[in-house]
Design a protein around this motif. Structure first.
Motif, mmCIF file in Angstrom:
data_model
loop_
_atom_site.group_PDB
_atom_site.id
_atom_site.type_symbol
_atom_site.label_atom_id
_atom_site.label_comp_id
_atom_site.label_asym_id
_atom_site.label_seq_id
_atom_site.Cartn_x
_atom_site.Cartn_y
_atom_site.Cartn_z
ATOM 1 N N ASN A 132 0.773 -1.319 -0.254
ATOM 2 C CA ASN A 132 -0.024 0.192 0.233
ATOM 3 C C ASN A 132 0.677 1.272 0.007
ATOM 4 N N ASP A 133 0.976 1.737 -1.255
ATOM 5 C CA ASP A 133 1.588 3.010 -1.448
ATOM 6 C C ASP A 133 2.401 3.315 -0.688
ATOM 7 N N VAL A 134 3.728 2.494 -1.299
ATOM 8 C CA VAL A 134 5.260 2.209 -0.319
ATOM 9 C C VAL A 134 5.845 3.284 -1.923
ATOM 10 N N THR A 135 6.936 4.525 -0.728
ATOM 11 C CA THR A 135 8.117 5.370 -1.141
ATOM 12 C C THR A 135 8.736 4.462 -0.448
ATOM 13 N N MET A 136 9.975 4.696 -1.467
ATOM 14 C CA MET A 136 11.316 3.912 -0.248
ATOM 15 C C MET A 136 12.405 4.212 -2.004
ATOM 16 N N THR A 137 13.777 4.928 -1.306
ATOM 17 C CA THR A 137 15.162 4.630 -2.486
ATOM 18 C C THR A 137 15.558 4.107 -1.264
ATOM 19 N N ILE A 138 16.829 2.805 -2.282
ATOM 20 C CA ILE A 138 17.297 1.891 -1.304
ATOM 21 C C ILE A 138 18.853 2.045 -2.491
ATOM 22 N N GLY A 139 19.746 2.501 -1.347
ATOM 23 C CA GLY A 139 20.674 2.859 -2.418
ATOM 24 C C GLY A 139 22.358 2.299 -1.903
ATOM 25 N N PRO A 140 23.140 2.452 -2.596
ATOM 26 C CA PRO A 140 24.453 0.990 -2.063
ATOM 27 C C PRO A 140 24.681 0.808 -1.070
ATOM 28 N N GLY A 141 25.205 -0.208 -1.283
ATOM 29 C CA GLY A 141 24.669 -0.699 0.900
ATOM 30 C C GLY A 141 24.287 -2.000 1.433
#
Lengths: 243, 303
Positions: B20-29
Motif C-alpha cells: 500500500n503506497d510504498v515510497t522508498m529509495t534504496i542505494g548502495p550498501g
C-alpha cells in the motif's frame, strides 16, 4: 527462427526434461503402438485396413497427441510449476526465444519418440517402405510440430496444463474432430492426417482435409499459439506473499 | 546507476491490498526488508525484480522500470526464495548456463569468480540435487552474481540455513555491499540479521512502517518488555510475589488471569517457577502473550 533458438536454453531444457522421472513415460504410447502392431501382424488380422486404423486413427488421435502433451507440458509447464523458470527469466534472454527454443526441443523429442516409432510400426504393418508408411511418418512429423506449439502455449497460459491438454485431446481431437466434420478444420489430428494422405493416397485413412488446407491451417495454429505463449511469458508474474 | 526507487507503489490481488503506497529509495550498501509473513515483502521484491507489475505508482532500478523489461537483468541479480533450481545440473553447469544466458564475454572467468565468492568451488562438480539447503542457496547466489550486477535482490536468503552458513552469507552480503553494490534482502526473523550492518526497511501489513539503522533496532529488540499471561491456583498471591522481583515491571489482575510484564525474559521464566513453589502456588498456564512477530514489529514501530 534461427535467431530465436538459444542453445543454452535448449540444453538446460533437454536435461531438465529428460532428467525428470516423467521422461520414462514419454516413450510408453509408442511402445504400445508398436506392440499392438506386432500383435496384429502376427495374428493375421481379418480386415485389410488395419494399418490405417491403428496407425492413422489410434496413432494420430491418441499416441501422437498424448506423447506431445506430456512432452510439450514438460519443457515449460514443469519449470513454471516448480519455479525454476525464474533462473531463466532473470536474464536478458528474449522471452520469444525461450518459447521458440522450448518448442523446438519438444517437437524434436516428439518426432524422435512418436514419428520414428510410427515409421517402424508402418514398415512392420505394411511390410516395407510403402506410401502409407512414409505418409504416416511425414504426417506424424508435422503433427509433432503443431501439437507441441499448442501444448507449449497451454503451459504458458494455465498452471493446469496437463488437465486442460488432456481434455482437449479427449474431447476435441478424440470426439469432435472425428464426429463433426466442421471441426476438422480446427483439429491438429486432421492436419496430420491430411498431410499423411497427400503421400499415402489411401481412402481408409479417412483424411478430410486437403494438403493445402492442412499445411496452411497447421502453420497458422503453430505461429499463433507460439506468439500467444511468448506474450504470456513476457508478462510472467510471481505470486507474492501468502495472504 | 544502482538505485532502487519506489514512488507511491501499491499492489493488490483482487480486493486484497498486498502493498500500500510504498515510497522508498534504496542505494548502495546492504538493506534489509523486514516484516512478518504476509506483510508484503515478497510482493515488493517481486515488483523490484520485474516479476510483478505494480498496480499503481512507479518503480525503477537504475532509472529504468523493471516490469516488462528483461534488459534490467544486465544490472540486476535475483536470488529467488523458492528452492527450485535445475537439480539435474551440477553447480558449475548451472552457473555456467546462467553466464551463457547473459552472453558474457569471459564466461569461464566469471563463473570461477562467482563460485569462489560463495565458497562453492569444492562442490561445484556435484549435482545440485545432492546439495544441502545452504549450498543450494549459495549456488543460487553465485548464479545471480555471475554477471557482476550492481543490484542484488535476495528473497529470504537465510531461510533454512544453519548458523554457520548464515554467518557466511551475512559476511558475503556485507562484503558485496561494501564494494558499492545495492544489496536488498528480505527476512521475517529479526534475530537472523543481527550481525549485518546497514539499514532496514520495516514493512507491516503492506505499508512501509519504519526505516532505520540495524544497530538501533537491535538495541530495542534486546530491551523490549515481554508480556506473559499466567493462570495459577492463587493469582493475587502470585502477583504480589512477582512484583517484588526486579525482572518484573508490572502485574495486572485480569478476568483471564494474571498479566505480567517482564523486562528480562530468561530471569522471569526461572523466577516464576521458583517463587510459585516457595509459596505453594500451582501454575496452571504460562503463555508468552506478545511473542508473535506482529507484536515485536509493532513494538519496534511504537518506539
Amino acid at each position: 527462427m534461427s535467431g530465436l533458438f538459444n542453445g543454452t536454453v535448449a540444453s538446460i531444457t533437454l536435461r531438465a526434461t529428460m532428467g525428470r522421472r516423467r521422461a520414462l513415460i514419454f516413450a510408453l504410447p509408442s511402445v504400445i503402438l508398436i506392440l499392438v502392431t506386432l500383435a496384429l501382424k502376427a495374428a493375421g488380422s481379418a480386415s485389410p485396413n488395419w494399418p490405417s486404423v491403428i496407425l492413422g486413427t489410434f496413432g494420430f488421435t491418441v499416441v501422437l497427441p498424448l506423447t506431445a502433451l506430456i512432452i510439450g507440458t514438460s519443457v515449460l509447464g514443469a519449470e513454471i510449476d516448480d519455479g525454476s523458470i525464474i533462473h531463466l527469466l532473470a536474464t536478458p534472454v528474449r522471452r520469444s526465444s525461450v518459447i521458440v527454443t522450448k518448442f523446438v526441443v519438444a517437437a524434436g523429442l516428439t518426432m524422435l519418440l512418436v514419428a520414428v516409432p510410427m515409421l517402424v510400426a508402418g514398415l512392420i504393418a505394411t511390410g516395407g517402405a510403402t506410401k502409407l508408411a512414409i505418409g504416416l511418418f511425414v504426417g506424424a512429423l508435422a503433427g509433432s510440430v503443431i501439437y507441441n506449439a499448442l501444448f507449449v502455449m497451454i503451459s504458458a497460459v494455465t498452471t493446469r496444463a496437463i488437465a486442460v491438454g488432456l481434455l482437449y485431446v479427449l474431447f476435441w481431437e478424440g470426439l469432435l474432430g472425428n464426429l463433426v466434420s466442421g471441426a476438422r478444420e480446427l483439429s491438429i489430428g486432421h492436419y496430420s492426417l491430411g498431410i499423411a494422405n497427400s503421400i499415402a493416397h489411401d481412402a481408409t485413412l479417412h483424411a478430410g482435409l486437403s494438403l493445402t488446407t492442412a499445411v496452411v491451417m497447421g502453420a497458422i495454429v503453430t505461429v499463433a499459439t507460439l506468439t500467444v505463449a511468448a506474450r504470456r511469458l513476457a508478462h510472467f508474474s510471481l505470486r507474492g506473499d501468502a495472504l | 546507476m544502482s538505485t532502487i526507487e519506489l514512488t507511491g507503489v501499491s499492489h493488490w490481488y483482487g480486493n486484497v491490498v498486498a502493498v500500500n503506497d510504498v515510497t522508498m529509495t534504496i542505494g548502495p550498501g546492504v538493506t534489509g526488508l523486514l516484516g512478518p509473513n504476509g506483510a508484503g515483502k515478497s510482493t515488493i521484491l517481486h515488483m523490484i525484480s520485474g516479476f510483478l507489475e505494480p498496480s499503481r505508482g512507479t518503480l525503477t532500478v537504475g532509472g529504468a522500470p523493471s516490469w516488462h523489461n528483461p534488459g534490467i537483468y544486465r544490472t540486476l541479480g535475483l536470488v529467488p526464495e523458492r528452492d527450485s533450481v535445475y537439480a539435474v545440473l551440477t553447480g558449475l553447469e548451472f552457473v555456467r548456463a546462467t553466464a551463457k544466458l547473459h552472453k558474457l564475454a569471459d564466461a569461464d572467468g566469471a563463473v570461477g569468480r562467482a563460485i569462489a565468492m560463495v565458497d562453492m568451488a569444492a562442490a561445484a562438480d556435484r549435482r545440485i540435487s545432492t546439495y544441502s539447503k545452504g549450498m543450494r542457496q549459495r549456488i543460487k547466489v553465485a548464479a545471480a552474481l555471475v554477471h557482476d550486477p550492481q543490484v542484488l535482490l535476495l528473497d529470504e536468503p537465510f531461510n533454512g540455513m544453519d548458523p554457520r552458513q548464515r554467518l557466511h552469507m551475512m559476511d558475503l552480503l556485507d562484503k558485496l555491499g561494501a564494494e558499492g553494490r545495492t544489496i536488498l534482502f528480505s527476512s521475517h526473523i529479526l534475530e537472523e540479521v543481527e550481525r549485518l550492518s546497514g539499514t532496514i526497511q520495516v514493512v507491516v501489513a503492506g505499508r512501509l512502517a519504519a526505516s532505520g539503522d540495524f544497530r538501533a533496532i537491535r538495541r530495542l529488540m534486546t530491551s523490549r518488555p515481554h508480556v506473559f499471561m499466567v493462570r495459577s491456583s492463587d493469582d493475587r498471591l502470585l502477583g504480589a510475589t512477582l512484583i517484588g522481583r526486579p525482572a518484573v515491571t508490572g502485574v495486572e489482575l485480569t478476568a483471564k488471569g494474571l498479566q505480567v510484564r517482564a523486562s528480562d525474559y530468561g530471569a522471569f521464566c526461572r523466577e516464576v517457577a521458583v517463587l510459585s513453589r516457595e509459596h505453594g502456588i500451582r501454575l496452571l498456564e504460562l503463555l508468552p502473550a506478545d511473542e508473535s512477530l506482529e507484536s515485536v514489529f509493532s513494538y519496534l514501530l511504537a518506539s
